[in-house]
Design an enzyme around this catalytic site. Structure first.
Site, PDB file in Angstrom:
ATOM      1  N   ASP A  73      33.853  64.343  38.008  1.00 19.51           N
ATOM      2  CA  ASP A  73      35.134  63.990  37.920  1.00 19.51           C
ATOM      3  C   ASP A  73      36.099  64.836  38.149  1.00 19.51           C
ATOM      4  OD1 ASP A  73      33.948  61.453  37.358  1.00 19.51           O
ATOM      5  OD2 ASP A  73      34.218  61.890  35.058  1.00 19.51           O
TER       6      ASP A  73
ATOM      7  N   GLU B 267      39.421  53.282  40.857  1.00 12.27           N
ATOM      8  CA  GLU B 267      39.660  54.038  39.661  1.00 12.27           C
ATOM      9  C   GLU B 267      40.050  55.236  40.158  1.00 12.27           C
ATOM     10  OE1 GLU B 267      35.823  54.446  37.547  1.00 12.27           O
ATOM     11  OE2 GLU B 267      34.708  54.355  39.264  1.00 12.27           O
TER      12      GLU B 267
END
Length: 536
Positions: free
Chosen positions: A16, A188
């Site tokens: 991420d 997302e």
């Protein structure tokens, strides 16, 4: 003149990524989940080599994860810089299984990347993967994905946007749902940018497995509507099962001083064709170019992530040193070596000491390796498919509930552990415990009760040799040759993909030192060093 960048740039569990540039310095923040301190920040001057410089969530007021389930904790941080201040947005996930998600979103600030970060400001709990956008009119905007627990609605309910007060960062004004995503779904990981009058929204889609992708959209208005990129995605390996970098998605953009654009994104390197990934989700980088249509396009003219990428134009600055792959750690400082972390608790003094016995890391035997509260385990990331790790432990267990040794660890249900304990028949002994990623979480004992007698006292060396999917443990008394145990263990179980509920695993394999005292008396175990060596 440009250097070649070899992917991944942050090998091992570093998912991420969020990137920002300040002058000639680049910084990447990555998720740490249940590992403490929270958030890894790496620094580079060339986008080629990176060094860990900070783990900012290092105090109880910033992060306390005791009781957090596996793969909860810190998800998808966002690092930005505005008006001389770094801003770090992060989520502390307290529950992620089932219909509901308990995901609490915060912002902390600091003038320097490695300083003491301010007490966090709570923003919301409506979803995860938050980010912060500093608009050119001085306003600040908070984004996150919206989680919908209702069975008749998509769980990934879109990307929501809300303004924050410039100074105290409290939410103000209405919440706007600005983007539902593409047909791929599961939108997302939002990041917003502004260029030539367009707002560009980069998101992650497809779930963080083998359908993962980075999706780009744009709008003339901040709140939308947003139109999708002609190809929808900037990067994905979902159509290329032979690509060495799989699960590519969840990215962030950065522009060099010369105006070149790069995308950092997560990926994985599975052991076999879309198989298991002990290294976890890693960080890679791709070069992009702006087209005449004012859309970004991959420089390689392919959606598949590239293993080698052309680096930025060479500048007159000091290049970042290459990562060390052969390290002999000694515990001669009051500080734990920077590569090591522990699990969940902001109170490490309850787990270990670097001063109680100078020159040693002393672990205090605490709860089991399956504990979600107080597990005395200090470990570092695996960063290569082939490596050797070893340590020397001085420990004197008095009964079978006391143990200490060397552990290859993914989470509380996936590990291999070679340890010293005590047997009432043979005395001090060596044993192996494995947890094999099944639903029960029970330990398995591959030596089948044939514990190995050890000298009654004195240090013992322990070694783990990892060769892709195979793990071999060895031991030796001080001054003697290594003795390999008659076991070939399945190392691939230490991966996101292995076992029941594999889709809810998001971390990566670690190797390190551990101690348990299930009687509650806190038996000490002293480790005089730790060696980690990658092999080709």
């Amino acid at each position: 003149m440009s250097a070649t960048i070899n992917n991944p740039i942050l090998p091992g569990f570093n998912p991420d990524p969020s990137i920002c540039r300040v002058g000639d310095d680049y910084y990447i923040a990555t998720s740490t989940f249940e590992w403490y301190p929270g958030v890894q920040i790496h620094h580079s001057t060339d986008l080629v080599h990176w060094q860990l410089v900070s783990r900012p969530l290092n105090r109880p007021d910033l992060l306390d994860m005791r009781g957090n389930p596996d793969s909860c904790g810190v998800w998808a941080p966002c690092l930005t810089h505005s008006e001389g201040v770094f801003y770090l947005v992060y989520t502390d996930v307290k529950r992620h299984s089932g219909d509901a998600k308990d995901a609490h979103n915060y912002i902390t600030r600091c003038a320097t990347i490695d300083g003491d970060w301010q007490a966090p400001v709570y923003i919301n709990s409506s979803g995860f993967d938050p980010s912060l956008f500093h608009d050119d009119d001085g306003r600040r905007w908070f984004l996150n994905m919206l989680w919908d627990y209702r069975p008749d609605k998509p769980s990934f309910g879109g990307i929501v946007l809300q303004e924050l007060d410039r100074d105290n960062l409290s939410p103000i004004g209405p919440v706007h749902n600005i983007f539902a995503g593409s047909d791929l779904g599961m939108v997302e990981g939002p990041h917003l940018y502004k260029r030539n009058g367009y707002y560009y929204l980069l998101t992650a889609e497809g779930g963080t497995e083998y359908d993962h992708a980075c999706t780009l959209a744009r709008s003339r208005q901040l709140t939308g509507p947003y139109e999708l990129h002609p190809k929808h995605h900037l990067i994905t390996a979902r159509f290329d099962p032979q690509c060495p970098l799989q699960r590519a998605g969840h990215g962030d953009l950065v522009e060099t001083p010369e105006g070149e654009t790069y995308l950092v994104h997560l990926c994985s390197r599975p052991l076999a064709n879309r198989g298991r990934s002990p290294l976890g989700r890693e960080t890679a980088i791709q070069k992009l170019v702006w087209g005449d249509d004012e859309w970004l396009w991959p420089k390689a003219d392919s959606l598949s992530p590239q293993v080698q990428v052309l680096g930025p134009e060479t500048r007159n600055h000091t290049p970042t040193p290459a990562r060390e792959t052969d390290i002999d750690y000694r515990f001669t400082s009051r500080q734990l070596p920077g590569d090591f972390q522990w699990l969940r608790t902001p109170y490490p003094d309850t787990l270990f000491s670097l001063s109680e016995r100078p020159g040693y890391l002393r672990l205090y035997g605490r709860e089991s390796l399956g504990s979600l509260f107080n597990s005395a385990l200090v470990a570092r990331r695996q960063q290569s498919h082939r490596f050797t790790a070893s340590t020397t432990v001085d420990v004197q267990p008095r009964h079978f509930q006391q143990m200490a040794g060397l552990v290859c660890y993914y989470n509380s249900r996936k590990y291999h552990y070679v340890f010293i304990s005590h047997d009432e028949t043979i005395g001090r002994c060596l044993d192996v415990m494995s947890c094999l990623a099944d639903a029960s979480g029970h330990g398995h004992y591959p030596l089948k009760g044939q514990r190995i007698p050890l000298p009654a006292e004195g240090p013992v060396r322990l070694r783990a040799e990892v060769d892709f999917e195979n793990l071999y443990f060895s031991w030796a008394s001080q001054g003697e040759n290594w003795q390999r145990l008659p076991l070939k263990l399945d190392y691939s179980v230490l991966s996101d993909e292995a076992g029941t509920g594999a889709g809810n695993n998001f971390t990566g394999a670690f190797v390190g030192m551990a101690a348990q005292d299930l009687s509650g008396t806190g038996m000490p175990a002293d480790f005089s060093g730790f060696e980690y060596r990658e092999t080709t």
